[in-house]
Structures are given as structure tokens and as C-alpha cells.
Design a protein around this motif. Structure first.
Motif, PDB file in Angstrom:
ATOM      1  N   VAL A  57       0.850  -1.190   0.000  1.00  0.00           N
ATOM      2  CA  VAL A  57       0.000   0.000   0.000  1.00  0.00           C
ATOM      3  C   VAL A  57       0.887   1.241   0.000  1.00  0.00           C
ATOM      4  O   VAL A  57       2.079   1.165   0.295  1.00  0.00           O
ATOM      5  CB  VAL A  57      -0.971   0.032   1.212  1.00  0.00           C
ATOM      6  N   ALA A  58       0.293   2.358  -0.336  1.00  0.00           N
ATOM      7  CA  ALA A  58       1.035   3.627  -0.396  1.00  0.00           C
ATOM      8  C   ALA A  58       0.115   4.738   0.103  1.00  0.00           C
ATOM      9  O   ALA A  58      -1.093   4.539   0.188  1.00  0.00           O
ATOM     10  CB  ALA A  58       1.485   3.893  -1.834  1.00  0.00           C
ATOM     11  N   PRO A  59       0.642   5.904   0.415  1.00  0.00           N
ATOM     12  CA  PRO A  59       2.053   6.196   0.587  1.00  0.00           C
ATOM     13  C   PRO A  59       2.523   5.742   1.965  1.00  0.00           C
ATOM     14  O   PRO A  59       1.826   5.906   2.951  1.00  0.00           O
ATOM     15  CB  PRO A  59       2.104   7.715   0.465  1.00  0.00           C
ATOM     16  N   VAL A  60       3.716   5.166   2.002  1.00  0.00           N
ATOM     17  CA  VAL A  60       4.318   4.753   3.271  1.00  0.00           C
ATOM     18  C   VAL A  60       5.145   5.924   3.782  1.00  0.00           C
ATOM     19  O   VAL A  60       5.992   6.450   3.062  1.00  0.00           O
ATOM     20  CB  VAL A  60       5.178   3.489   3.093  1.00  0.00           C
ATOM     21  N   THR A  61       4.865   6.349   4.995  1.00  0.00           N
ATOM     22  CA  THR A  61       5.579   7.494   5.565  1.00  0.00           C
ATOM     23  C   THR A  61       6.760   7.084   6.434  1.00  0.00           C
ATOM     24  O   THR A  61       7.680   7.868   6.634  1.00  0.00           O
ATOM     25  CB  THR A  61       4.621   8.375   6.389  1.00  0.00           C
ATOM     26  N   ALA A  62       6.733   5.844   6.935  1.00  0.00           N
ATOM     27  CA  ALA A  62       7.847   5.369   7.758  1.00  0.00           C
ATOM     28  C   ALA A  62       7.812   3.854   7.869  1.00  0.00           C
ATOM     29  O   ALA A  62       6.739   3.258   7.989  1.00  0.00           O
ATOM     30  CB  ALA A  62       7.774   5.972   9.162  1.00  0.00           C
ATOM     31  N   GLU A  80      12.391   3.478   0.462  1.00  0.00           N
ATOM     32  CA  GLU A  80      12.386   4.229  -0.787  1.00  0.00           C
ATOM     33  C   GLU A  80      10.944   4.695  -0.994  1.00  0.00           C
ATOM     34  O   GLU A  80      10.072   3.909  -1.354  1.00  0.00           O
ATOM     35  CB  GLU A  80      12.831   3.336  -1.944  1.00  0.00           C
ATOM     36  N   GLU A  81      10.707   5.971  -0.712  1.00  0.00           N
ATOM     37  CA  GLU A  81       9.345   6.500  -0.789  1.00  0.00           C
ATOM     38  C   GLU A  81       8.894   6.634  -2.230  1.00  0.00           C
ATOM     39  O   GLU A  81       9.673   7.000  -3.103  1.00  0.00           O
ATOM     40  CB  GLU A  81       9.268   7.853  -0.076  1.00  0.00           C
ATOM     41  N   ASP A  82       7.627   6.321  -2.466  1.00  0.00           N
ATOM     42  CA  ASP A  82       7.043   6.422  -3.799  1.00  0.00           C
ATOM     43  C   ASP A  82       5.531   6.456  -3.625  1.00  0.00           C
ATOM     44  O   ASP A  82       4.995   5.730  -2.794  1.00  0.00           O
ATOM     45  CB  ASP A  82       7.470   5.215  -4.649  1.00  0.00           C
ATOM     46  N   ASP A  83       4.846   7.288  -4.409  1.00  0.00           N
ATOM     47  CA  ASP A  83       3.392   7.403  -4.276  1.00  0.00           C
ATOM     48  C   ASP A  83       2.648   6.173  -4.802  1.00  0.00           C
ATOM     49  O   ASP A  83       1.474   5.983  -4.486  1.00  0.00           O
ATOM     50  CB  ASP A  83       2.887   8.652  -5.002  1.00  0.00           C
ATOM     51  N   GLN A  84       3.322   5.352  -5.623  1.00  0.00           N
ATOM     52  CA  GLN A  84       2.676   4.161  -6.174  1.00  0.00           C
ATOM     53  C   GLN A  84       3.246   2.869  -5.587  1.00  0.00           C
ATOM     54  O   GLN A  84       2.504   1.975  -5.221  1.00  0.00           O
ATOM     55  CB  GLN A  84       2.842   4.121  -7.707  1.00  0.00           C
ATOM     56  N   ARG A  85       4.587   2.784  -5.528  1.00  0.00           N
ATOM     57  CA  ARG A  85       5.237   1.539  -5.118  1.00  0.00           C
ATOM     58  C   ARG A  85       6.388   1.807  -4.147  1.00  0.00           C
ATOM     59  O   ARG A  85       7.548   1.774  -4.539  1.00  0.00           O
ATOM     60  CB  ARG A  85       5.761   0.795  -6.352  1.00  0.00           C
ATOM     61  N   PRO A  86       6.089   2.074  -2.887  1.00  0.00           N
ATOM     62  CA  PRO A  86       7.185   2.240  -1.916  1.00  0.00           C
ATOM     63  C   PRO A  86       7.921   0.912  -1.744  1.00  0.00           C
ATOM     64  O   PRO A  86       7.312  -0.159  -1.839  1.00  0.00           O
ATOM     65  CB  PRO A  86       6.465   2.661  -0.639  1.00  0.00           C
ATOM     66  N   ALA A 115       1.410   4.037   7.060  1.00  0.00           N
ATOM     67  CA  ALA A 115       1.013   4.506   5.735  1.00  0.00           C
ATOM     68  C   ALA A 115      -0.216   5.385   5.855  1.00  0.00           C
ATOM     69  O   ALA A 115      -1.046   5.193   6.739  1.00  0.00           O
ATOM     70  CB  ALA A 115       0.725   3.322   4.810  1.00  0.00           C
ATOM     71  N   GLY A 116      -0.332   6.338   4.957  1.00  0.00           N
ATOM     72  CA  GLY A 116      -1.519   7.184   4.933  1.00  0.00           C
ATOM     73  C   GLY A 116      -1.270   8.493   4.217  1.00  0.00           C
ATOM     74  O   GLY A 116      -0.162   9.023   4.249  1.00  0.00           O
ATOM     75  N   MET A 117      -2.308   8.999   3.570  1.00  0.00           N
ATOM     76  CA  MET A 117      -2.212  10.263   2.853  1.00  0.00           C
ATOM     77  C   MET A 117      -2.353  11.448   3.795  1.00  0.00           C
ATOM     78  O   MET A 117      -1.881  12.539   3.498  1.00  0.00           O
ATOM     79  CB  MET A 117      -3.277  10.328   1.760  1.00  0.00           C
TER      80      MET A 117
END
Length: 199
Positions: free
Chosen positions: A80-85, A109-115, A139-141
Motif C-alpha cells: 500500500v502507499a504512501p508509506v511514511t515510515a 524508498e518513498e514512492d506514491d505508487q510503489r514504496p 502509511a496514509g495520505m
């Protein structure tokens, strides 16, 4: 692979009063709060449906990913994304003995689609035979409802209202996700290129 939701969206984060206004429910009555639990349920169902369609977590919460082998030793894609930590990475052997990896052994490696969980070196540590790897992450927007993009907030309201309107509908058709909702969430859906591979 198993994804465990460790925390849920807290009740105060749900926009029940806004939802009542959206539904144009009467206000000022002594029994106005009687439907709050039901409305809360429709909001949670709408959030879950939109998260499932987009692969995005709307309101921030904690998860644990459990895998018996890495999808790629050079980096494990998080589901799932986005992963913040990434808060914790542990290896569990066949007897259940857990070894927590030092934070220096991996990076997010942060990524809005595939962290992706990446190793500090060339490869991630080997998963023990008959055991598993456990990756804890947040994770969360947004931390709360007010931080969500307006189009996603509107999509949740529309879908929750649709569920409320057709709460007695048991057949497919009118109870399915409305076009207005799908158009609002379209830009958040995973991009697919080639032979169905998510890019």
C-alpha cells in the motif's frame, strides 16, 4: 504475503457531521446522534472500498507485512502507499524466535505508487527457512480527514451516501460503485503498463 492492519481509523477522524450535512439529515433533534454508529459504518466501508481500488491508505495508520520470502532480494515492494515510515523489520525463524534488524540495515524508498523496503547493502537479509520476515510501517495520505485531497474526500462522501441510499439493496447493479466515484479516484489508481505489470 499477509498484510495486517495494526491500527484502525479512529472514530474522531471520521467526518460524521459532514456526512450528515451531505445526506441533508435533520439536525437539532434530541435523537440526532442515534444514527451516528450507522453513518460511521458507511464511512468506514466507503474508505475501505476506495483504498482497495486505489491501493492508497487515506487516513494514516500502522500495518505489518508478513512474508515467507522477499519478492526481490534487492527490495521488497510494500503493498500500500504512501508509506511514511518503516518502523520495524524483523526475521522470525521456524521456532518463532524473532530477531529485530538494526535500522541501519534497511531504508525506505518513498514512492506514491510503489514504496520499497531497500537493503543498506546489496540484498535484504535472508528469510529463515520455515520462518518469515515482518515489516512494520505507517502509511496514509493524511493524519485526519481535513488533510485528505478534496477529490478523495468527496469520493468517500459520495460512496458512503450511495451505500446509505441502497442499504437494503442485495442485488448487483444500483449497489455498485457509481461512475462519479470512479472518476474521482481514477488518478490515484496504480498505473499499469505492458503485460498487466504495475509500474
Amino acid at each position: 504475503m499477509r498484510l495486517i492492519e495494526e491500527t484502525t481509523v479512529p472514530d474522531p477522524a471520521l467526518p460524521v457531521e459532514q456526512f450528515k450535512a451531505h445526506l441533508r439529515l435533520g439536525t437539532g433533534f434530541s435523537e440526532a446522534a442515534l444514527q451516528d454508529g450507522i453513518l460511521n459504518g458507511f464511512l468506514r466501508a466507503a474508505i475501505a472500498a476506495i483504498e482497495a481500488r486505489t491501493g492508497k491508505v487515506l487516513i494514516s495508520r500502522d500495518f505489518t507485512l508478513v512474508v515467507t520470502r522477499w519478492s526481490d532480494e534487492a527490495g521488497q515492494v510494500l503493498p500500500v502507499a504512501p508509506v511514511t515510515a518503516v518502523t520495524r523489520v524483523a526475521l522470525v525463524d521456524a521456532q518463532g524466535l524473532e530477531t529485530v534488524l538494526a535500522a541501519e540495515a534497511w531504508r525506505l524508498e518513498e514512492d506514491d505508487q510503489r514504496p520499497v523496503l531497500r537493503p543498506a547493502g546489496l540484498v535484504l537479509p535472508a528469510v529463515p527457512t520455515g520462518g518469515s520476515a515482518r515489516v512494520g510501517f505507517t502509511a496514509g495520505m493524511a493524519a485526519d480527514w481535513g488533510g485528505l485531497p478534496a477529490d478523495l474526500g468527496q469520493a468517500v462522501m459520495l460512496l458512503a451516501a450511495h451505500y446509505y441510499e441502497y442499504r437494503d439493496e442485495t442485488a448487483l447493479g444500483r449497489g455498485c460503485m457509481p461512475f462519479g466515484v470512479t472518476s474521482l479516484i481514477e488518478r490515484y489508481r496504480p498505473v499499469r503498463l505492458g503485460l498487466g505489470a504495475v509500474q
